[in-house]
Design a protein around this motif. Structure first.
Motif, short mmCIF file in Angstrom:
data_model
loop_
_atom_site.label_atom_id
_atom_site.label_comp_id
_atom_site.label_asym_id
_atom_site.label_seq_id
_atom_site.Cartn_x
_atom_site.Cartn_y
_atom_site.Cartn_z
N GLN A 409 15.89 -16.35 -11.96
CA GLN A 409 16.07 -16.18 -10.52
C GLN A 409 17.47 -16.58 -10.04
N PRO A 410 18.07 -17.65 -10.53
CA PRO A 410 19.45 -17.94 -10.07
C PRO A 410 20.42 -16.82 -10.39
N GLU A 411 20.33 -16.23 -11.58
CA GLU A 411 21.22 -15.12 -11.94
C GLU A 411 20.91 -13.88 -11.10
N MET A 412 19.62 -13.67 -10.81
CA MET A 412 19.25 -12.53 -9.97
C MET A 412 19.83 -12.69 -8.57
N GLU A 413 19.84 -13.90 -8.04
CA GLU A 413 20.41 -14.13 -6.72
C GLU A 413 21.91 -13.84 -6.72
N LYS A 414 22.59 -14.22 -7.79
CA LYS A 414 24.03 -13.94 -7.90
C LYS A 414 24.29 -12.44 -7.91
N ILE A 415 23.44 -11.70 -8.66
CA ILE A 415 23.60 -10.24 -8.74
C ILE A 415 23.40 -9.61 -7.35
N LYS A 416 22.42 -10.10 -6.60
CA LYS A 416 22.15 -9.56 -5.27
C LYS A 416 23.32 -9.83 -4.33
N GLU A 417 23.88 -11.02 -4.40
CA GLU A 417 25.03 -11.33 -3.56
C GLU A 417 26.23 -10.45 -3.93
N LYS A 418 26.39 -10.24 -5.23
CA LYS A 418 27.53 -9.44 -5.70
C LYS A 418 27.38 -7.97 -5.34
N ALA A 419 26.17 -7.44 -5.44
CA ALA A 419 25.94 -6.02 -5.17
C ALA A 419 25.94 -5.71 -3.68
N GLY A 420 25.55 -6.68 -2.87
CA GLY A 420 25.53 -6.44 -1.43
C GLY A 420 24.53 -5.34 -1.07
N ASP A 421 24.99 -4.32 -0.34
CA ASP A 421 24.12 -3.23 0.10
C ASP A 421 24.08 -2.07 -0.89
N ASP A 422 24.74 -2.19 -1.99
CA ASP A 422 24.77 -1.12 -2.99
C ASP A 422 23.50 -1.20 -3.85
N ARG A 423 22.47 -0.43 -3.43
CA ARG A 423 21.16 -0.50 -4.10
C ARG A 423 21.24 0.00 -5.54
N GLN A 424 22.07 1.04 -5.76
CA GLN A 424 22.17 1.60 -7.10
C GLN A 424 22.79 0.58 -8.06
N LYS A 425 23.85 -0.08 -7.60
CA LYS A 425 24.49 -1.08 -8.44
C LYS A 425 23.55 -2.25 -8.69
N LEU A 426 22.78 -2.63 -7.67
CA LEU A 426 21.82 -3.72 -7.81
C LEU A 426 20.79 -3.40 -8.89
N GLN A 427 20.28 -2.17 -8.85
CA GLN A 427 19.27 -1.78 -9.84
C GLN A 427 19.86 -1.77 -11.24
N GLN A 428 21.06 -1.24 -11.37
CA GLN A 428 21.69 -1.19 -12.69
C GLN A 428 21.92 -2.59 -13.25
N GLU A 429 22.43 -3.49 -12.40
CA GLU A 429 22.69 -4.85 -12.84
C GLU A 429 21.38 -5.56 -13.23
N MET A 430 20.34 -5.33 -12.41
CA MET A 430 19.04 -5.96 -12.69
C MET A 430 18.48 -5.46 -14.02
N MET A 431 18.53 -4.15 -14.23
CA MET A 431 18.01 -3.58 -15.47
C MET A 431 18.78 -4.10 -16.67
N GLY A 432 20.09 -4.25 -16.48
CA GLY A 432 20.89 -4.79 -17.57
C GLY A 432 20.51 -6.23 -17.89
N LEU A 433 20.23 -7.02 -16.85
CA LEU A 433 19.82 -8.40 -17.06
C LEU A 433 18.47 -8.46 -17.78
N TYR A 434 17.51 -7.61 -17.35
CA TYR A 434 16.19 -7.60 -17.99
C TYR A 434 16.30 -7.21 -19.46
N LYS A 435 17.16 -6.22 -19.74
CA LYS A 435 17.32 -5.76 -21.11
C LYS A 435 17.97 -6.83 -21.97
N LYS A 436 18.95 -7.50 -21.39
CA LYS A 436 19.64 -8.54 -22.13
C LYS A 436 18.71 -9.70 -22.47
N GLU A 437 17.89 -10.12 -21.51
CA GLU A 437 17.01 -11.27 -21.71
C GLU A 437 15.64 -10.87 -22.27
#
Length: 603
Positions: A409-437
């Motif tokens: 969750q802390p890393e997910m919060e950082k990704i959300k802050e970084k992506a801002g309103d860019d939903r596509q970037k948010l999804q890509q970053e989230m999927m990358g985090l899930y795949k990595k972990e």
């Protein structure tokens, strides 16, 4: 599927439950009424029965002796005495019309009267079974026994499992009719009708059986329960609610509001209530016409089994046999009749619902456990343990995934802050985090989705099966099919006044012990789950246990007991698994930090 989508699925499932709860607390009223004897049409040469013959429970029929109700009250009777039933048979028409269930009372309170299943004409709600013959060929209605025929008793005058009774009537024109009625220790009548032809000419008659009701039955009126006509026709089960019967299409031979099904070999039909049933059962292998009919203008409902017309040669005797079930819908008794008497599909007279593939085995296991334990409440708890054991492999993956999601969750919060309103970037970053972990967010949804049909199936079992009716658990829980009778408003009986009535507007806040335990168990389980990052979702989920505590307060105690047991077992499983994964749940800390990663031991 990200964390928000998972929460959306959970919220949707809970919303579905809320809808169910709303209908439980505010069920729609379901008007019902019922009939008397037949309005049958021609089968071969057997003609329809006129109102005076078939009988009209709504309007008195004039006879030589006076109105039918007055004649009925004075008509002689044959007593019915069995271990399960008590009542009588009226010799006017030979109707089986007074029947009480010895093993079932209206209420739990001592001295409560037995459940009255069948009632005669002249009572508030006439409900009875009638058997007879429809005339064919040259015969008229005066030549066959009808609803106003006064029968005579031949021999024994009390019906018991050891002593059948025989009724006889002579039409003074060469035909002698007999009706031999026998009964077993439970709820099954055997009715054998015969006609002896001494006219010198062949005659044609068609045997029939009728179950008729008059007036509005006292029904539960809840949408998940069927009350009305139930029938099996060559393997096809059909249910017709009382309020749907006036909408039945007309049959060209049987008149308006009649549904006629030709049955080739096996079938039965009648009326079912929540716990009781009266059903006509032609002998297995016997073809017949299955008729469900509403009589316009008389508020009358009836079911009829019309057997094929018989031609009786001079000097011969023709006979026909039907069965009549009139009693409680006990699973074991009905299953025995199905298996031992060959009544095809009779177990489906119990309303198992859409999830019958779950409700049937769930009840079978619950019944078996009750036989071992001797208490339905403890049986529900053991059944819950068994269900949780079956789902444990999926639950294990789910709980491990939840623990990892919480760590991220802390890393997910950082990704959300970084992506801002860019939903596509948010999804890509989230999927990358899930795949990595190596985390699968959807794995936590499957156990929840599987639990929903199991919950509804168990609710259906507890709601419709008579085995839960008046079944005690411990102490104050004396009926698992009813809500918890204790109340926080009188401090659970410590204060000298009664809890509010279930019909009172205070009932929804009159929480019993079980609903309060349910709210606590839901809250504890929720504390182990990852909190939604969206503040609105977090607030909704935080209030959910307490909302459900109030809304489910009027559910059957057996269902609330199941949910408490399920939540408690789930909490223990999830807590133990998360500890085994190196996470220490902080139940009373801030929701957003409810898990803390253990520090690895230094080498």
């Amino acid at each position: 599927m990200d964390d928000q989508n998972k929460n959306l699925i959970l919220a949707t499932a809970l919303s579905f439950l809320v809808i169910l709860v709303w209908f439980v607390l505010f069920p729609p009223e379901e008007p019902v009424t019922d009939p008397n004897a037949p309005v049958v049409e021609e089968t071969d040469t057997a003609r329809a029965l006129p109102p005076a013959q078939g009988g009209d429970p709504a309007a008195p029929v004039a006879t030589a002796e006076g109105p039918r109700e007055d004649v009925e009250a004075e008509a002689p009777r044959v007593a019915v005495e069995t271990p399960s039933l008590s009542g009588s048979i009226s010799l006017l028409g030979g109707r089986i019309d007074t029947l009480a269930l010895r093993d079932y009372q209206e209420e739990i309170a001592p001295g409560s009267p037995n459940v009255q299943l069948l009632s005669p004409l002249g009572s508030a709600n006439p409900y009875y079974a009638l058997f007879g013959w429809a005339p064919g060929g040259a015969l008229g209605f005066e030549d066959v026994p009808g609803a106003n025929t006064l029968w005579q008793v031949e021999g024994n005058d009390t019906l018991t499992p050891e002593t059948p009774v025989t009724l006889v009537w002579d039409n003074d024109a060469g035909l002698t009719f007999r009706r031999t009625i026998s009964i077993d220790d439970e709820y099954l009548f055997t009715v054998e009708q015969s006609v002896e032809n001494a006219t010198g000419e062949p005659v044609r008659v068609a045997p029939y059986g009728i179950v008729a009701r008059q007036g509005e039955p006292d029904t539960t009126g809840f949408f998940i329960l069927h009350e009305g006509v139930v029938r099996m026709s060559d393997g096809e089960l059909e249910e017709i609610d009382y309020d749907d019967m006036p909408e039945l299409e007309a049959d060209e031979r049987w008149g308006p509001n009649a549904d006629v099904i030709p049955v080739t070999e096996n079938g039965w039909l009648g009326f079912t209530d929540k716990y009781w049933m009266t059903t006509l059962i032609p002998e297995p292998g016997q073809g017949f016409l299955s008729v469900a009919q509403y009589v316009p203008g008389r508020d009358a409902y009836q079911t009829e089994s019309r057997l094929p017309t018989l031609e009786v040669a001079p000097g011969e005797i023709a006979s026909s046999t039907q069965l009549l079930f009139a009693g409680a819908k006990e699973w074991e008794t009905i299953r025995e009749y199905q298996n031992d008497r060959g009544i095809a599909g009779f177990i489906d007279s119990i309303d198992w619902g859409w999830f019958f593939f779950l409700t049937k085995p769930i009840f079978a296991v619950l019944h078996w456990l009750n036989g071992l334990i001797g208490n339905m409440g403890w049986s529900i708890i053991v059944l819950t343990l068994m269900i949780k054991a079956l789902l444990f492999p999926l639950a294990y993956k789910s709980y491990v995934s939840m623990a990892k999601m919480k760590e991220l969750q802390p890393e997910m919060e950082k990704i959300k802050e970084k992506a801002g309103d860019d939903r596509q970037k948010l999804q890509q970053e989230m999927m990358g985090l899930y795949k990595k972990e190596k985390v699968n967010p959807a794995s936590g949804c499957l156990p929840i989705l599987l639990q929903i049909p199991i919950f509804f199936s168990l609710y259906k079992v507890i709601f419709v099966t008579i085995e839960l009716r008046h079944a005690p658990w411990i102490g104050w829980i004396r009926d698992l099919s009813a809500p918890d009778p204790s109340s926080i408003l009188n401090l659970f009986g410590l204060l000298p006044y009664a809890a509010p009535s279930p019909d009172s507007f205070l009932a929804i806040i009159s929480l019993g012990i079980l609903p309060i335990l349910l709210g606590i168990s839901m809250w504890l389980q929720q504390k182990l789950n990852p909190a939604p990052t969206d503040p609105t979702q977090a607030m909704v989920f935080a209030w959910m246990p307490w909302v459900f505590m109030f809304m489910l307060g009027q559910f059957a105690s057996g269902l609330v007991l199941y949910w408490i047991a399920n939540n408690t077992i789930t909490f223990i499983q999830q807590y133990a698994i998360m500890r085994s994964q190196g996470y220490k749940p902080d139940l009373f800390g801030n929701i957003m930090r409810s898990f803390q990663r253990k520090k690895p031991q230094e080498k």
